[in-house]
Write a protein that holds these residues in place. Structure first.
Motif, PDB file in Angstrom:
ATOM      1  N   THR A  21     -11.383 -59.393  16.818  1.00 58.31           N
ATOM      2  CA  THR A  21     -11.894 -59.382  15.456  1.00 58.31           C
ATOM      3  C   THR A  21     -10.922 -60.076  14.520  1.00 58.31           C
ATOM      4  OG1 THR A  21     -12.703 -57.922  13.685  1.00 58.31           O
ATOM      5  CG2 THR A  21     -10.829 -57.144  14.963  1.00 58.31           C
ATOM      6  N   VAL A  22     -11.430 -60.490  13.383  1.00 56.51           N
ATOM      7  CA  VAL A  22     -10.581 -61.018  12.319  1.00 56.51           C
ATOM      8  C   VAL A  22     -10.158 -59.846  11.443  1.00 56.51           C
ATOM      9  CG1 VAL A  22     -10.455 -62.533  10.316  1.00 56.51           C
ATOM     10  CG2 VAL A  22     -11.756 -63.251  12.339  1.00 56.51           C
ATOM     11  N   ARG A  23      -8.870 -59.648  11.334  1.00 59.54           N
ATOM     12  CA  ARG A  23      -8.361 -58.523  10.537  1.00 59.54           C
ATOM     13  C   ARG A  23      -8.398 -58.885   9.061  1.00 59.54           C
ATOM     14  NH1 ARG A  23      -2.844 -56.347  12.436  1.00 59.54           N
ATOM     15  NH2 ARG A  23      -4.200 -55.164  13.836  1.00 59.54           N
ATOM     16  N   TRP A  24      -9.247 -58.177   8.318  1.00 56.12           N
ATOM     17  CA  TRP A  24      -9.338 -58.341   6.865  1.00 56.12           C
ATOM     18  C   TRP A  24      -8.310 -57.412   6.236  1.00 56.12           C
ATOM     19  CZ3 TRP A  24     -13.614 -56.209   3.217  1.00 56.12           C
ATOM     20  CH2 TRP A  24     -13.606 -56.921   2.019  1.00 56.12           C
ATOM     21  N   PRO A  25      -7.288 -57.935   5.556  1.00 57.06           N
ATOM     22  CA  PRO A  25      -6.188 -57.082   5.055  1.00 57.06           C
ATOM     23  C   PRO A  25      -6.581 -56.315   3.799  1.00 57.06           C
ATOM     24  CG  PRO A  25      -5.828 -59.343   4.389  1.00 57.06           C
ATOM     25  CD  PRO A  25      -7.077 -59.356   5.247  1.00 57.06           C
ATOM     26  N   ILE A  26      -7.647 -55.534   3.894  1.00 60.15           N
ATOM     27  CA  ILE A  26      -8.238 -54.908   2.713  1.00 60.15           C
ATOM     28  C   ILE A  26      -7.316 -53.891   2.057  1.00 60.15           C
ATOM     29  CG2 ILE A  26      -9.436 -53.184   4.117  1.00 60.15           C
ATOM     30  CD1 ILE A  26     -10.767 -54.864   0.914  1.00 60.15           C
ATOM     31  N   ALA A  27      -6.600 -53.090   2.858  1.00 60.98           N
ATOM     32  CA  ALA A  27      -5.704 -52.088   2.263  1.00 60.98           C
ATOM     33  C   ALA A  27      -4.553 -52.768   1.526  1.00 60.98           C
ATOM     34  CB  ALA A  27      -5.176 -51.145   3.334  1.00 60.98           C
ATOM     35  N   ALA A  28      -3.991 -53.819   2.110  1.00 58.52           N
ATOM     36  CA  ALA A  28      -2.908 -54.552   1.448  1.00 58.52           C
ATOM     37  C   ALA A  28      -3.415 -55.225   0.173  1.00 58.52           C
ATOM     38  CB  ALA A  28      -2.320 -55.595   2.391  1.00 58.52           C
TER      39      ALA A  28
ATOM     40  N   ASP B   2     -13.147 -57.705  10.238  1.00 59.19           N
ATOM     41  CA  ASP B   2     -12.661 -56.552   9.460  1.00 59.19           C
ATOM     42  C   ASP B   2     -11.476 -55.881  10.144  1.00 59.19           C
ATOM     43  OD1 ASP B   2     -14.413 -56.726   7.335  1.00 59.19           O
ATOM     44  OD2 ASP B   2     -15.807 -55.226   8.109  1.00 59.19           O
ATOM     45  N   ASP B   3     -11.545 -55.723  11.480  1.00 58.47           N
ATOM     46  CA  ASP B   3     -10.629 -54.861  12.230  1.00 58.47           C
ATOM     47  C   ASP B   3     -10.745 -53.429  11.741  1.00 58.47           C
ATOM     48  OD1 ASP B   3      -8.871 -54.316  14.282  1.00 58.47           O
ATOM     49  OD2 ASP B   3      -7.084 -54.562  13.024  1.00 58.47           O
ATOM     50  N   ALA B   4     -11.993 -52.966  11.626  1.00 58.44           N
ATOM     51  CA  ALA B   4     -12.266 -51.567  11.320  1.00 58.44           C
ATOM     52  C   ALA B   4     -11.904 -50.704  12.529  1.00 58.44           C
ATOM     53  CB  ALA B   4     -13.745 -51.397  10.973  1.00 58.44           C
ATOM     54  N   PRO B   5     -11.713 -49.388  12.354  1.00 62.18           N
ATOM     55  CA  PRO B   5     -11.347 -48.534  13.490  1.00 62.18           C
ATOM     56  C   PRO B   5     -12.273 -48.668  14.693  1.00 62.18           C
ATOM     57  CG  PRO B   5     -11.066 -47.328  11.457  1.00 62.18           C
ATOM     58  CD  PRO B   5     -11.699 -48.642  11.081  1.00 62.18           C
ATOM     59  N   ILE B   6     -13.565 -48.893  14.445  1.00 59.67           N
ATOM     60  CA  ILE B   6     -14.509 -48.993  15.554  1.00 59.67           C
ATOM     61  C   ILE B   6     -14.144 -50.133  16.501  1.00 59.67           C
ATOM     62  CG2 ILE B   6     -16.126 -50.525  14.343  1.00 59.67           C
ATOM     63  CD1 ILE B   6     -18.413 -49.026  15.654  1.00 59.67           C
ATOM     64  N   ALA B   7     -13.483 -51.178  15.986  1.00 55.03           N
ATOM     65  CA  ALA B   7     -13.161 -52.340  16.810  1.00 55.03           C
ATOM     66  C   ALA B   7     -12.229 -51.977  17.958  1.00 55.03           C
ATOM     67  CB  ALA B   7     -12.537 -53.432  15.951  1.00 55.03           C
ATOM     68  N   ALA B   8     -11.285 -51.101  17.702  1.00 50.94           N
ATOM     69  CA  ALA B   8     -10.330 -50.713  18.743  1.00 50.94           C
ATOM     70  C   ALA B   8     -10.834 -49.546  19.582  1.00 50.94           C
ATOM     71  CB  ALA B   8      -8.987 -50.349  18.108  1.00 50.94           C
ATOM     72  N   HIS B   9     -11.865 -48.837  19.126  1.00 49.71           N
ATOM     73  CA  HIS B   9     -12.310 -47.618  19.800  1.00 49.71           C
ATOM     74  C   HIS B   9     -13.463 -47.831  20.770  1.00 49.71           C
ATOM     75  CE1 HIS B   9     -10.572 -45.193  16.168  1.00 49.71           C
ATOM     76  NE2 HIS B   9      -9.633 -45.683  16.960  1.00 49.71           N
ATOM     77  N   ILE B  10     -14.227 -48.918  20.614  1.00 50.72           N
ATOM     78  CA  ILE B  10     -15.329 -49.171  21.540  1.00 50.72           C
ATOM     79  C   ILE B  10     -14.793 -49.834  22.797  1.00 50.72           C
ATOM     80  CG2 ILE B  10     -17.064 -49.304  19.723  1.00 50.72           C
ATOM     81  CD1 ILE B  10     -16.891 -52.311  19.839  1.00 50.72           C
ATOM     82  N   TRP B  11     -15.666 -49.914  23.832  1.00 47.99           N
ATOM     83  CA  TRP B  11     -15.243 -50.568  25.079  1.00 47.99           C
ATOM     84  C   TRP B  11     -16.217 -51.684  25.439  1.00 47.99           C
ATOM     85  CZ3 TRP B  11     -10.811 -50.611  27.489  1.00 47.99           C
ATOM     86  CH2 TRP B  11     -10.747 -51.260  28.735  1.00 47.99           C
ATOM     87  N   PRO B  12     -15.683 -52.870  25.744  1.00 48.19           N
ATOM     88  CA  PRO B  12     -14.263 -53.222  25.631  1.00 48.19           C
ATOM     89  C   PRO B  12     -13.834 -53.331  24.175  1.00 48.19           C
ATOM     90  CG  PRO B  12     -15.547 -55.171  26.147  1.00 48.19           C
ATOM     91  CD  PRO B  12     -16.506 -54.022  26.215  1.00 48.19           C
ATOM     92  N   PRO B  13     -12.544 -53.126  23.914  1.00 48.92           N
ATOM     93  CA  PRO B  13     -12.054 -53.269  22.532  1.00 48.92           C
ATOM     94  C   PRO B  13     -12.417 -54.639  21.975  1.00 48.92           C
ATOM     95  CG  PRO B  13     -10.365 -52.308  23.933  1.00 48.92           C
ATOM     96  CD  PRO B  13     -11.459 -52.773  24.851  1.00 48.92           C
ATOM     97  N   LEU B  14     -12.733 -54.666  20.713  1.00 52.01           N
ATOM     98  CA  LEU B  14     -13.337 -55.840  20.101  1.00 52.01           C
ATOM     99  C   LEU B  14     -12.300 -56.788  19.504  1.00 52.01           C
ATOM    100  CD1 LEU B  14     -16.160 -57.012  19.262  1.00 52.01           C
ATOM    101  CD2 LEU B  14     -15.862 -55.757  17.107  1.00 52.01           C
TER     102      LEU B  14
ATOM    103  N   ARG C 122     -13.185 -67.841   4.833  1.00 53.18           N
ATOM    104  CA  ARG C 122     -13.741 -69.088   5.370  1.00 53.18           C
ATOM    105  C   ARG C 122     -12.829 -69.701   6.429  1.00 53.18           C
ATOM    106  NH1 ARG C 122     -16.724 -73.703   1.763  1.00 53.18           N
ATOM    107  NH2 ARG C 122     -17.110 -75.241   3.422  1.00 53.18           N
ATOM    108  N   GLN C 123     -11.551 -69.825   6.109  1.00 57.82           N
ATOM    109  CA  GLN C 123     -10.605 -70.404   7.061  1.00 57.82           C
ATOM    110  C   GLN C 123     -10.407 -69.499   8.277  1.00 57.82           C
ATOM    111  OE1 GLN C 123     -10.103 -70.034   3.803  1.00 57.82           O
ATOM    112  NE2 GLN C 123      -9.960 -72.125   3.008  1.00 57.82           N
ATOM    113  N   ALA C 124     -10.443 -68.183   8.047  1.00 56.16           N
ATOM    114  CA  ALA C 124     -10.238 -67.237   9.150  1.00 56.16           C
ATOM    115  C   ALA C 124     -11.368 -67.328  10.170  1.00 56.16           C
ATOM    116  CB  ALA C 124     -10.123 -65.819   8.609  1.00 56.16           C
ATOM    117  N   VAL C 125     -12.608 -67.450   9.691  1.00 51.65           N
ATOM    118  CA  VAL C 125     -13.739 -67.565  10.619  1.00 51.65           C
ATOM    119  C   VAL C 125     -13.687 -68.904  11.356  1.00 51.65           C
ATOM    120  CG1 VAL C 125     -16.253 -67.686  10.799  1.00 51.65           C
ATOM    121  CG2 VAL C 125     -15.187 -65.983   9.308  1.00 51.65           C
ATOM    122  N   ASP C 126     -13.354 -69.960  10.655  1.00 53.64           N
ATOM    123  CA  ASP C 126     -13.196 -71.274  11.298  1.00 53.64           C
ATOM    124  C   ASP C 126     -12.212 -71.165  12.455  1.00 53.64           C
ATOM    125  OD1 ASP C 126     -12.118 -73.927  11.892  1.00 53.64           O
ATOM    126  OD2 ASP C 126     -13.128 -74.628  10.085  1.00 53.64           O
TER     127      ASP C 126
END
Length: 342
Positions: A298-305, A284-296, A172-176
């Motif tokens: 995004t809010v990085r969701w620290p899911i692995a951590a 999310d900052d999923a891999p697709i975010a950095a691989h598309i053009w222009p790079p996206l 919630r705070q991250a999207v705000d």
């Protein structure tokens, strides 16, 4: 000589604890590679283990505990990348330990959901289970784990449980904050694509968007709001509708990166340049975010951590309170956001 050694009793965990001057629990934590030990204690116990030639017996320990050294992962999530990131986080936590990861996909809409999870826990006897949203948001599943005396950790976007059983992100705070960034770039008419109904993450992200719109006095009416299913295809459909609005938004926030990629595709179909004519932010900052053009952006969701922390809470439940429960999501600025032309 060899015959005498053959019949000598094997060293036990009690021998290790006595010679190292620590408790059996501390020896167990060293064996399980718990991070909640100081290096001096770890080195001392490890030295005694090596000197004695002590070899832990996982079968005997599992029998004594009446559970196996398995971490169960229970999920029903259409986003394969999320599941993969969670697995990577859990595997990182249990690397070089006796623990293994076992996967249990479920259908949260099935009338047999609880019966299936009960059978899984009773058959596998896991050391504990990690639940991903939206399964983690089901209080009945958590109650079932307590009934079966199975330790559990719920991952989610809100405070679903007490700290020992919770790993939470601040969606919630991250999207705000992300919408505030768009406003700072001059955007006043901002479109929004919500996630699927029934997901707490979708509700939290929509609440964060609404908080920012109200706080900043932005324009975001029903004509530039839509809902998707966290997939590229639904993002494309939703983005097409928003971009056909008159006037169209100068920026769009999408509740995940897959849908944001669909918005970018819809913009290209209409000859709308990103970021010159339209800014896009995903989540999310999923891999697709950095691989598309222009790079996206995004809010990085620290899911692995988050998954790593959840696994550590299970591996050493006595110290679950010591692990973090709240993980902060950060805005990653890339090339899909620019200043508005007015």
């Amino acid at each position: 000589m060899n015959d005498r050694k053959k019949w000598e009793p094997k060293p036990t965990i009690n021998d290790v604890a006595r010679l190292a001057g620590v408790s059996k629990k501390t020896v167990s934590r060293v064996i399980n590679r718990s991070p909640l030990l100081n290096e001096g204690t770890r080195e001392k116990v490890t030295g005694v283990i090596a000197a004695l030639g002590y070899v832990p017996n996982p079968q005997a320990r599992a029998l004594a505990l009446r559970r196996n050294f398995l971490i169960g992962l229970i999920f029903d999530n259409p986003n394969a990348q999320t599941v993969l990131n969670v697995q990577l986080g859990v595997l990182d936590a249990i690397r070089d330990t006796e623990f293994e990861l076992v996967i249990r996909p479920v259908d949260r809409h099935s009338p047999d959901l609880l019966d299936g999870i009960r059978a899984f826990i009773e058959m596998q006897r896991p050391y504990g289970v990690i639940m991903l949203p939206p399964v983690s948001e089901n209080d009945a599943v958590a109650a079932l784990c307590r009934e079966l005396d199975c330790n559990y950790v719920r991952m989610g976007s809100a405070a679903l449980d007490a700290a020992p059983h919770l790993v939470q992100s601040n969606d919630r705070q991250a999207v705000d904050h992300a919408i505030g960034h768009l406003a700072a770039m001059g955007h006043r008419r901002i479109g929004f694509i919500a996630g699927p109904e029934g997901f707490r993450s979708a509700l939290e992200r929509e609440a964060g968007f609404n908080d920012a719109v109200a706080r900043l006095g932005l324009d975001s009416g029903p004509d530039i709001r839509a809902r998707g299913n966290y997939t590229f295809e639904t993002g494309h459909v939703a983005g097409s509708r928003l971009l056909d609005a008159a006037p169209r938004p100068t920026a769009i926030f999408s509740s995940n990166d897959e849908m944001a990629a669909g918005v970018l595709h819809a913009a290209r179909e209409r000859g709308i340049a990103v970021p010159d004519d339209l800014s896009i932010i995903g989540f999310d900052d999923a891999p697709i975010a950095a691989h598309i053009w222009p790079p996206l952006s995004t809010v990085r969701w620290p899911i692995a951590a988050m998954a790593r922390a959840a696994a550590l809470k299970l591996v050493d439940p006595a110290d679950a309170q010591a692990g973090p429960s709240l993980f902060m999501s950060d805005l990653i600025e890339r090339a899909s956001v620019g200043t508005t032309r007015g």
